[in-house]
Design an enzyme around this catalytic site. Structure first.
Site, mmCIF file in Angstrom:
data_model
loop_
_atom_site.group_PDB
_atom_site.id
_atom_site.type_symbol
_atom_site.label_atom_id
_atom_site.label_comp_id
_atom_site.label_asym_id
_atom_site.label_seq_id
_atom_site.Cartn_x
_atom_site.Cartn_y
_atom_site.Cartn_z
ATOM 1 N N ASN A 8 -1.185 -37.101 17.566
ATOM 2 C CA ASN A 8 -2.084 -36.672 18.634
ATOM 3 C C ASN A 8 -2.251 -35.153 18.533
ATOM 4 O OD1 ASN A 8 -3.478 -36.189 20.977
ATOM 5 N ND2 ASN A 8 -1.794 -36.723 22.367
ATOM 6 N N HIS A 85 -3.341 -40.839 28.583
ATOM 7 C CA HIS A 85 -2.312 -39.843 28.290
ATOM 8 C C HIS A 85 -1.973 -39.082 29.574
ATOM 9 C CE1 HIS A 85 -0.315 -36.336 26.625
ATOM 10 N NE2 HIS A 85 -0.110 -37.050 25.540
ATOM 11 N N GLY A 212 2.993 -35.351 19.119
ATOM 12 C CA GLY A 212 2.077 -34.265 19.465
ATOM 13 C C GLY A 212 2.344 -33.043 18.603
HETATM 14 P P1 PGA Z 1 4.895 -33.883 21.911
HETATM 15 O O1 PGA Z 1 3.622 -34.608 22.551
HETATM 16 O O2 PGA Z 1 5.253 -34.629 20.662
HETATM 17 O O3 PGA Z 1 4.401 -32.480 21.616
HETATM 18 O O4 PGA Z 1 5.974 -33.901 22.924
HETATM 19 C C1 PGA Z 1 3.513 -36.007 22.566
HETATM 20 C C2 PGA Z 1 2.246 -36.409 23.244
HETATM 21 O O5 PGA Z 1 1.789 -35.712 24.167
HETATM 22 O O6 PGA Z 1 1.623 -37.442 22.886
#
Ligand code: PGA
Length: 226
Positions: A8, A85, A212
């Site tokens: 993502n 999300h 993310g």
């Molecule tokens: P992160 O985000 O891996 O930066 O914690 C995950 C997401 O928001 O899908």
């Protein structure tokens, strides 16, 4: 075992050139199915085997300025789309709207990746967490065939915080969601990186990862997808 790993990118990077460069650095070969979800403007131009969108309109066509419909995504060959999300729920997106988005996607045979975990807190025990998730999923999946939906369990406190849930917790929640709702699979997301990814992937009921921050770092992401 073959799992699903979804990148993502959120509102990154800034330019098409950077987006193309980033996609080029991600390995095309992995034991897992890897899906890149760039910003929508870059979606038709980024080259990768599996691509996904980060959101969709609940409407298919008509007077809805600025929206992107499931039909548009389908005509671009998009196979997956993130829905609900927590960053969108924070902007006021409610379960009823999320349910309409799921219906629109399934109508065009796009697999939704439904994010749940907004409204959970690090202090909650498992029962309290499943209470929150249970009502979210019941509302989001109303009149939807759950077997066609992938769920991503993302405890909101773990997103971008550098404080992931434990793999054991993710496994318990994945088991709960699979058993209670009969969905296609359950991913874990929230501060996944190249150091902890394997501990989540090795959990039996965790069907993969939603990544993310670490998906913007090609070396790290390549380690995650193995
Ligand atoms: P992160 O985000 O891996 O930066 O914690 C995950 C997401 O928001 O899908």
């Amino acid at each position: 075992m073959n799992k699903l790993i979804v990148a993502n990118w959120k509102l990154n990077p800034l330019t098409l050139k950077e987006a193309e460069g980033l996609a080029e650095k991600i390995n095309q070969v992995s034991p897992h199915e890897v899906v890149l979800c760039p910003p929508i403007a870059f979606l038709p131009l980024v080259k990768y085997l599996h691509l996904g969108a980060q959101d969709v309109s609940p409407q298919v066509k008509g007077a809805y300025t600025g929206q992107i419909s499931a039909s548009h995504l389908s005509s671009l060959g998009v196979k997956y789309c993130i829905v609900g999300h927590s960053e969108r729920r924070t902007m006021g997106e409610r379960d009823e709207l999320i349910n309409q988005k799921l219906q629109a996607l399934l109508h065009f045979k796009i697999t939704p990746i439904l994010c749940v975990g907004y409204g959970t807190a690090v202090s909650q025990d498992e029962l309290e967490v499943t209470d929150v998730l249970g009502s979210q999923l019941t509302a989001d999946l109303e009149d939807i065939d759950p077997k066609k939906v992938i769920v991503a369990y993302e405890p909101v406190w773990a997103i971008g915080s550098g404080r992931p849930a434990t793999p054991e917790h993710a496994e318990q929640i994945a088991l709960y969601i699979t058993t209670k709702f009969g969905v296609k699979s359950v991913l874990y997301g929230g501060s996944v990186n190249s150091t902890n990814s394997e501990s989540f992937l090795s959990q039996h009921h965790v069907g993969g990862l939603l990544v993310g921050g670490a998906s913007l770092l090609p070396d790290d992401f390549n380690k995650i997808i193995g």
